[in-house]
Write a protein that holds these residues in place. Structure first.
Motif, short mmCIF file in Angstrom:
data_model
loop_
_atom_site.label_atom_id
_atom_site.label_comp_id
_atom_site.label_asym_id
_atom_site.label_seq_id
_atom_site.Cartn_x
_atom_site.Cartn_y
_atom_site.Cartn_z
N ILE A 127 0.84 -1.20 0.00
CA ILE A 127 0.00 0.00 0.00
C ILE A 127 0.87 1.25 0.00
N LYS A 128 1.95 1.23 0.78
CA LYS A 128 2.87 2.37 0.80
C LYS A 128 3.49 2.59 -0.57
N GLU A 129 3.84 1.50 -1.25
CA GLU A 129 4.41 1.62 -2.60
C GLU A 129 3.38 2.17 -3.58
N LEU A 130 2.11 1.77 -3.44
CA LEU A 130 1.06 2.31 -4.30
C LEU A 130 0.91 3.81 -4.11
N VAL A 131 1.01 4.27 -2.89
CA VAL A 131 0.91 5.70 -2.61
C VAL A 131 2.06 6.43 -3.30
N LYS A 132 3.27 5.87 -3.23
CA LYS A 132 4.42 6.49 -3.91
C LYS A 132 4.19 6.56 -5.42
N LEU A 133 3.68 5.48 -6.01
CA LEU A 133 3.40 5.47 -7.44
C LEU A 133 2.33 6.50 -7.80
N GLN A 134 1.31 6.58 -6.98
CA GLN A 134 0.23 7.54 -7.23
C GLN A 134 0.76 8.96 -7.19
N ASP A 135 1.64 9.24 -6.25
CA ASP A 135 2.19 10.59 -6.13
C ASP A 135 3.04 10.96 -7.34
N LYS A 136 3.64 9.96 -7.98
CA LYS A 136 4.48 10.22 -9.16
C LYS A 136 3.67 10.26 -10.45
N ALA A 137 2.50 9.62 -10.47
CA ALA A 137 1.70 9.51 -11.69
C ALA A 137 1.05 10.83 -12.04
N PRO A 138 0.91 11.11 -13.34
CA PRO A 138 0.20 12.33 -13.74
C PRO A 138 -1.27 12.21 -13.38
N THR A 139 -1.90 13.33 -13.09
CA THR A 139 -3.32 13.33 -12.76
C THR A 139 -4.15 13.21 -14.02
N GLU A 140 -5.44 12.94 -13.85
CA GLU A 140 -6.33 12.80 -14.99
C GLU A 140 -6.48 14.10 -15.76
N GLU A 141 -6.25 15.23 -15.08
CA GLU A 141 -6.36 16.52 -15.75
C GLU A 141 -5.17 16.79 -16.67
N GLY A 142 -4.20 15.85 -16.67
CA GLY A 142 -3.07 16.01 -17.55
C GLY A 142 -1.86 16.58 -16.85
N GLY A 143 -1.92 16.68 -15.51
CA GLY A 143 -0.83 17.31 -14.74
C GLY A 143 0.17 16.31 -14.38
#
Length: 115
Positions: free
Chosen positions: A99-115
């Motif tokens: 779960i901690k690794e998923l949070v790290k990946l999420q923080d690095k991933a671009p948002t749906e708005e394209g950010g």
């Protein structure tokens, strides 16, 4: 208020035992509250509102929304917690790390708005 407490429990699809366990009380306490044999203590009401994200104003008066967030979000949390609690301790440790690794990946991933 007793009817509203029962309504919350039923919407969350929890037995009296399951509902009470997360609040640190027995099934009998929940049963007695729901049937109006005893009044819920203020501390239990506060804990219920925190644990299940219940709108305290609604619980006391019946006015407003029942939950601060949608029950879908709460039921996902409950499902995840039930699964987590059913794991052996070594698998809980592993799941927590994932779960901690998923949070790290999420923080690095671009948002749906394209950010």
């Amino acid at each position: 208020m007793t009817d509203r407490i029962k309504t919350v429990r039923k919407i969350l699809k929890l037995s009296q035992r399951e509902f009470g366990e997360r609040l640190g009380v027995s099934r009998d306490v929940i049963s007695n509250i729901e049937y109006g044999r005893v009044a819920p203590k203020e501390l239990l009401i506060k804990h219920m509102c925190q644990q299940y994200d219940v709108n305290a104003h609604w619980l006391e008066t019946g006015e407003g929304e029942m939950f601060n967030n949608s029950p879908k979000e709460i039921s996902k949390y409950d499902e995840a917690m039930k699964i987590f609690q059913s794991l052996r301790p070594e698998f809980q440790d592993y799941a927590l790390e994932q779960i901690k690794e998923l949070v790290k990946l999420q923080d690095k991933a671009p948002t749906e708005e394209g950010g």
